[in-house]
Motif scaffolding. Structure first.
Motif, PDB file in Angstrom:
ATOM      1  N   PRO A 105       0.955  -1.285  -0.009  1.00 53.64           N
ATOM      2  CA  PRO A 105       0.083  -0.038   0.077  1.00 53.64           C
ATOM      3  C   PRO A 105       0.969   1.199  -0.091  1.00 53.64           C
ATOM      4  CG  PRO A 105      -0.437  -1.588   1.967  1.00 53.64           C
ATOM      5  CD  PRO A 105       1.151  -1.853   1.432  1.00 53.64           C
ATOM      6  N   VAL A 106       0.096   2.258  -0.713  1.00 49.30           N
ATOM      7  CA  VAL A 106       0.962   3.696  -0.607  1.00 49.30           C
ATOM      8  C   VAL A 106       1.301   4.179   0.689  1.00 49.30           C
ATOM      9  CG1 VAL A 106       1.028   6.015  -1.155  1.00 49.30           C
ATOM     10  CG2 VAL A 106       0.107   4.128  -2.749  1.00 49.30           C
ATOM     11  N   THR A 107       2.124   4.925   1.225  1.00 48.90           N
ATOM     12  CA  THR A 107       2.479   5.335   3.078  1.00 48.90           C
ATOM     13  C   THR A 107       3.012   6.266   2.818  1.00 48.90           C
ATOM     14  OG1 THR A 107       4.668   4.271   2.437  1.00 48.90           O
ATOM     15  CG2 THR A 107       3.038   2.836   3.104  1.00 48.90           C
ATOM     16  N   ARG A 108       2.716   7.186   1.467  1.00 50.63           N
ATOM     17  CA  ARG A 108       2.886   8.838   1.284  1.00 50.63           C
ATOM     18  C   ARG A 108       2.357   9.515   2.117  1.00 50.63           C
ATOM     19  NH1 ARG A 108       4.614   6.535  -3.407  1.00 50.63           N
ATOM     20  NH2 ARG A 108       1.929   7.885  -5.476  1.00 50.63           N
ATOM     21  N   GLY A 109       2.415  10.901   2.024  1.00 54.55           N
ATOM     22  CA  GLY A 109       1.346  11.459   2.235  1.00 54.55           C
ATOM     23  C   GLY A 109       0.244  11.913   2.830  1.00 54.55           C
ATOM     24  N   ILE A 110      -0.705  11.883   3.495  1.00 59.89           N
ATOM     25  CA  ILE A 110      -1.882  11.170   4.262  1.00 59.89           C
ATOM     26  C   ILE A 110      -2.055   9.846   4.374  1.00 59.89           C
ATOM     27  CG2 ILE A 110      -4.056  11.352   2.567  1.00 59.89           C
ATOM     28  CD1 ILE A 110      -5.341  12.863   4.681  1.00 59.89           C
ATOM     29  N   TYR A 111      -1.326   8.937   4.070  1.00 63.23           N
ATOM     30  CA  TYR A 111      -1.475   7.685   3.974  1.00 63.23           C
ATOM     31  C   TYR A 111      -0.278   7.362   5.350  1.00 63.23           C
ATOM     32  CZ  TYR A 111      -4.793   6.788   0.351  1.00 63.23           C
ATOM     33  OH  TYR A 111      -6.163   6.604  -0.387  1.00 63.23           O
ATOM     34  N   LYS A 112       0.702   7.993   5.149  1.00 64.87           N
ATOM     35  CA  LYS A 112       1.366   8.195   6.409  1.00 64.87           C
ATOM     36  C   LYS A 112       0.657   8.177   7.895  1.00 64.87           C
ATOM     37  CE  LYS A 112       5.368  10.484   4.809  1.00 64.87           C
ATOM     38  NZ  LYS A 112       6.615  11.618   4.863  1.00 64.87           N
ATOM     39  N   VAL A 114      -3.518   8.445   8.079  1.00 70.33           N
ATOM     40  CA  VAL A 114      -4.524   8.009   7.852  1.00 70.33           C
ATOM     41  C   VAL A 114      -4.908   6.200   7.215  1.00 70.33           C
ATOM     42  CG1 VAL A 114      -7.298   7.945   7.539  1.00 70.33           C
ATOM     43  CG2 VAL A 114      -5.267  10.299   8.614  1.00 70.33           C
ATOM     44  N   LYS A 115      -5.397   5.274   7.085  1.00 67.85           N
ATOM     45  CA  LYS A 115      -5.719   4.396   6.381  1.00 67.85           C
ATOM     46  C   LYS A 115      -6.215   4.299   5.108  1.00 67.85           C
ATOM     47  CE  LYS A 115      -5.765  -1.186   7.186  1.00 67.85           C
ATOM     48  NZ  LYS A 115      -6.230  -1.869   7.323  1.00 67.85           N
ATOM     49  N   HIS A 116      -7.470   4.886   6.036  1.00 61.42           N
ATOM     50  CA  HIS A 116      -8.244   5.236   4.803  1.00 61.42           C
ATOM     51  C   HIS A 116      -9.221   6.872   4.607  1.00 61.42           C
ATOM     52  CE1 HIS A 116      -9.210   1.022   3.626  1.00 61.42           C
ATOM     53  NE2 HIS A 116      -8.843   0.567   4.705  1.00 61.42           N
ATOM     54  N   PRO A 117      -8.283   7.516   4.363  1.00 61.36           N
ATOM     55  CA  PRO A 117      -8.468   8.826   4.328  1.00 61.36           C
ATOM     56  C   PRO A 117      -9.777   9.707   2.552  1.00 61.36           C
ATOM     57  CG  PRO A 117      -6.569   9.372   3.236  1.00 61.36           C
ATOM     58  CD  PRO A 117      -6.591   7.357   4.034  1.00 61.36           C
ATOM     59  N   ASN A 118      -9.330   8.866   1.903  1.00 65.27           N
ATOM     60  CA  ASN A 118     -10.331   8.761   0.749  1.00 65.27           C
ATOM     61  C   ASN A 118     -11.928   8.543   0.823  1.00 65.27           C
ATOM     62  OD1 ASN A 118     -10.480   9.804  -2.201  1.00 65.27           O
ATOM     63  ND2 ASN A 118     -11.893   8.115  -3.030  1.00 65.27           N
ATOM     64  N   TYR A 119     -11.843   7.843   1.956  1.00 71.34           N
ATOM     65  CA  TYR A 119     -13.232   7.665   3.097  1.00 71.34           C
ATOM     66  C   TYR A 119     -14.034   8.385   3.635  1.00 71.34           C
ATOM     67  CZ  TYR A 119     -12.682   3.532   0.384  1.00 71.34           C
ATOM     68  OH  TYR A 119     -11.892   2.653  -1.114  1.00 71.34           O
TER      69      TYR A 119
END
Length: 167
Positions: A105-112, A114-119
């Motif tokens: 999984p991508v772990t850069r940006g906001i993904y550092k 939050v796991k499911h920020p898009n949702y």
């Protein structure tokens, strides 16, 4: 007039997201991606389409309503976070669930953080878009429908990542 501008903006924004998703889908498939969640995807598309129709119908059934500027500002700020998510995922961002075997999984940006920020953003959009024009019925009904849809969607994504990590 403000409502018409707002709805036009939303439709253009959603269509641009579908364009980016389609472009990314071609890249994903060219790089060996496998699609998951095909059964629920048409239901999700239908729900989001009905959501926009409901916003329009409720607005006109109520005879037009005033605009809630603070909610509009919050919605626009939420869009900034959405574009951060899209930028963080880059060519991996899509409205469908794709995974390239062997990729983590991508772990850069906001993904550092939050796991499911898009949702989380989608939850906010479904609530805020109707509230910009005081459309409480649409906000409540589609927030409930979206919660059910996201339960299915996030469960599927988590299942796919777990399956890939178990290999």
């Amino acid at each position: 007039m403000a409502f018409l501008i707002f709805i036009s903006f939303l439709v253009a924004q959603r269509l641009s997201e579908l364009y980016v998703s389609s472009k990314n889908e071609k890249w994903l498939l060219a790089n060996g991606a496998v699609q998951y969640g095909q059964k629920h995807y048409p239901v999700m598309v239908g729900m989001h389409t009905c959501f926009l129709v409901s916003v329009i119908v409720e607005y006109y059934l109520r005879g037009g309503t005033g605009m809630n500027i603070p909610v509009l500002v919050i919605f626009l700020a939420l869009l900034a976070f959405k574009y951060w998510v899209i930028a963080s995922l880059g060519t991996f961002w899509n409205t469908k669930i794709y995974r390239i075997p062997g990729m983590q999984p991508v772990t850069r940006g906001i993904y550092k953080v939050v796991k499911h920020p898009n949702y989380m953003i989608v939850v906010g959009e479904i609530a805020l878009i109707p509230l910009v024009f005081h459309l409480y019925t649409t906000a409540i009904v589609f927030s409930i429908l979206n919660a059910a849809m996201l339960y299915v969607r996030i469960s599927e994504e988590n299942r796919v990542w777990k399956m890939m990590n178990d290999k």
